[in-house]
Design a protein around this motif. Sequence first.
Motif, PDB file in Angstrom:
ATOM      1  N   ASP A  47       0.866  -1.172   0.000  1.00 37.51           N
ATOM      2  CA  ASP A  47       0.000   0.000   0.000  1.00 37.51           C
ATOM      3  C   ASP A  47       0.904   1.223   0.000  1.00 37.51           C
ATOM      4  OD1 ASP A  47      -2.305  -1.578   0.210  1.00 37.51           O
ATOM      5  OD2 ASP A  47      -2.135  -1.648   2.384  1.00 37.51           O
ATOM      6  N   TRP A  48       0.581   2.182  -0.817  1.00 36.59           N
ATOM      7  CA  TRP A  48       1.378   3.401  -0.924  1.00 36.59           C
ATOM      8  C   TRP A  48       0.616   4.570  -0.337  1.00 36.59           C
ATOM      9  CZ3 TRP A  48       6.206   4.396  -3.203  1.00 36.59           C
ATOM     10  CH2 TRP A  48       6.849   3.266  -3.690  1.00 36.59           C
ATOM     11  N   VAL A  49       1.338   5.447   0.349  1.00 35.00           N
ATOM     12  CA  VAL A  49       0.791   6.714   0.801  1.00 35.00           C
ATOM     13  C   VAL A  49       1.621   7.803   0.126  1.00 35.00           C
ATOM     14  CG1 VAL A  49       2.183   6.698   2.941  1.00 35.00           C
ATOM     15  CG2 VAL A  49       0.190   8.206   2.751  1.00 35.00           C
ATOM     16  N   VAL A  50       0.946   8.691  -0.592  1.00 32.52           N
ATOM     17  CA  VAL A  50       1.620   9.782  -1.285  1.00 32.52           C
ATOM     18  C   VAL A  50       1.182  11.089  -0.643  1.00 32.52           C
ATOM     19  CG1 VAL A  50       2.028  10.923  -3.496  1.00 32.52           C
ATOM     20  CG2 VAL A  50       1.676   8.438  -3.428  1.00 32.52           C
TER      21      VAL A  50
ATOM     22  N   ALA B 239       4.338   3.661  12.516  1.00 33.25           N
ATOM     23  CA  ALA B 239       3.285   2.946  13.239  1.00 33.25           C
ATOM     24  C   ALA B 239       2.675   1.834  12.382  1.00 33.25           C
ATOM     25  CB  ALA B 239       2.202   3.921  13.688  1.00 33.25           C
ATOM     26  N   LEU B 240       2.651   2.029  11.082  1.00 34.62           N
ATOM     27  CA  LEU B 240       2.036   1.053  10.179  1.00 34.62           C
ATOM     28  C   LEU B 240       3.067   0.209   9.429  1.00 34.62           C
ATOM     29  CD1 LEU B 240      -0.732   3.446   8.931  1.00 34.62           C
ATOM     30  CD2 LEU B 240      -1.070   1.429  10.353  1.00 34.62           C
ATOM     31  N   HIS B 241       4.319   0.289   9.838  1.00 32.59           N
ATOM     32  CA  HIS B 241       5.391  -0.468   9.190  1.00 32.59           C
ATOM     33  C   HIS B 241       5.111  -1.965   9.273  1.00 32.59           C
ATOM     34  CE1 HIS B 241       9.426  -1.297   7.793  1.00 32.59           C
ATOM     35  NE2 HIS B 241       9.508  -2.223   8.718  1.00 32.59           N
ATOM     36  N   PRO B 242       5.284  -2.703   8.270  1.00 30.76           N
ATOM     37  CA  PRO B 242       5.804  -2.393   6.939  1.00 30.76           C
ATOM     38  C   PRO B 242       4.710  -2.194   5.907  1.00 30.76           C
ATOM     39  CG  PRO B 242       5.827  -4.756   7.211  1.00 30.76           C
ATOM     40  CD  PRO B 242       5.203  -4.158   8.471  1.00 30.76           C
ATOM     41  N   ARG B 243       3.527  -1.880   6.337  1.00 32.54           N
ATOM     42  CA  ARG B 243       2.376  -1.857   5.438  1.00 32.54           C
ATOM     43  C   ARG B 243       2.404  -0.733   4.407  1.00 32.54           C
ATOM     44  NH1 ARG B 243      -3.931  -2.780   7.063  1.00 32.54           N
ATOM     45  NH2 ARG B 243      -4.574  -3.181   4.932  1.00 32.54           N
TER      46      ARG B 243
ATOM     47  N   ILE C 235      -7.076   5.604   8.193  1.00 29.89           N
ATOM     48  CA  ILE C 235      -6.136   4.813   7.394  1.00 29.89           C
ATOM     49  C   ILE C 235      -6.518   3.333   7.445  1.00 29.89           C
ATOM     50  CG2 ILE C 235      -3.743   4.035   7.192  1.00 29.89           C
ATOM     51  CD1 ILE C 235      -2.932   6.885   8.152  1.00 29.89           C
ATOM     52  N   ALA C 236      -6.869   2.833   8.624  1.00 27.94           N
ATOM     53  CA  ALA C 236      -7.291   1.431   8.737  1.00 27.94           C
ATOM     54  C   ALA C 236      -8.503   1.166   7.852  1.00 27.94           C
ATOM     55  CB  ALA C 236      -7.596   1.083  10.182  1.00 27.94           C
ATOM     56  N   ALA C 237      -9.473   2.048   7.855  1.00 30.25           N
ATOM     57  CA  ALA C 237     -10.672   1.864   7.025  1.00 30.25           C
ATOM     58  C   ALA C 237     -10.325   1.922   5.538  1.00 30.25           C
ATOM     59  CB  ALA C 237     -11.715   2.934   7.367  1.00 30.25           C
ATOM     60  N   ILE C 238      -9.444   2.840   5.152  1.00 30.57           N
ATOM     61  CA  ILE C 238      -9.047   2.971   3.745  1.00 30.57           C
ATOM     62  C   ILE C 238      -8.309   1.712   3.293  1.00 30.57           C
ATOM     63  CG2 ILE C 238      -7.457   4.188   2.193  1.00 30.57           C
ATOM     64  CD1 ILE C 238      -8.239   6.781   3.733  1.00 30.57           C
ATOM     65  N   LEU C 239      -7.338   1.264   4.070  1.00 27.80           N
ATOM     66  CA  LEU C 239      -6.521   0.121   3.650  1.00 27.80           C
ATOM     67  C   LEU C 239      -7.274  -1.198   3.706  1.00 27.80           C
ATOM     68  CD1 LEU C 239      -3.076   0.992   5.283  1.00 27.80           C
ATOM     69  CD2 LEU C 239      -3.907   1.526   2.970  1.00 27.80           C
TER      70      LEU C 239
END
Length: 142
Positions: free
Chosen positions: A50-53, A78-82, A133-137
């Motif tokens: 998953d990418w965050v830009v 916090a979300l590593h390695p996602r 972020i949890a809901a989006i991913l």
Amino acid sequence: MTNLAVSEALPRAKPRLPLPPLVDLLTEVHGYARLDNADDQPWRNDDSNDWVVFLPGHGKGNAETADVAVILPELVRALHPRLSPAVAGEAAERALLARTGMMSLPALVFLRGDALLGSIPRVRDWDDYVQRIAAILDGGEA
């Protein structure tokens, strides 16, 4: 009408303001990918991540840009390695805005493969970021 009257009648262009130096630290110190061109899309061939830009709002001079630049590394940790993080240059930012529709900037845009998963505009409190972020991913736009 004199030249002075004509120039006063024309709207003045807003000055383009530079990005805060904290934005450059994301690529220079943290090693985030910098997307300089409109067709820089590393997530397209990367269905496993998953990418965050980060769209910092080039030329806008928004005070929240520095805040998001400080918060983003904490979110990535916090979300590593996602999450694979990147910072959009001006052309990439325009291309992503065209794809996502207009939004308030600064913003975080989340992508996977060819899919635009969602976005979070402006600064949020920590719990709001984590929940959104949890809901989006996990498949549901927050």
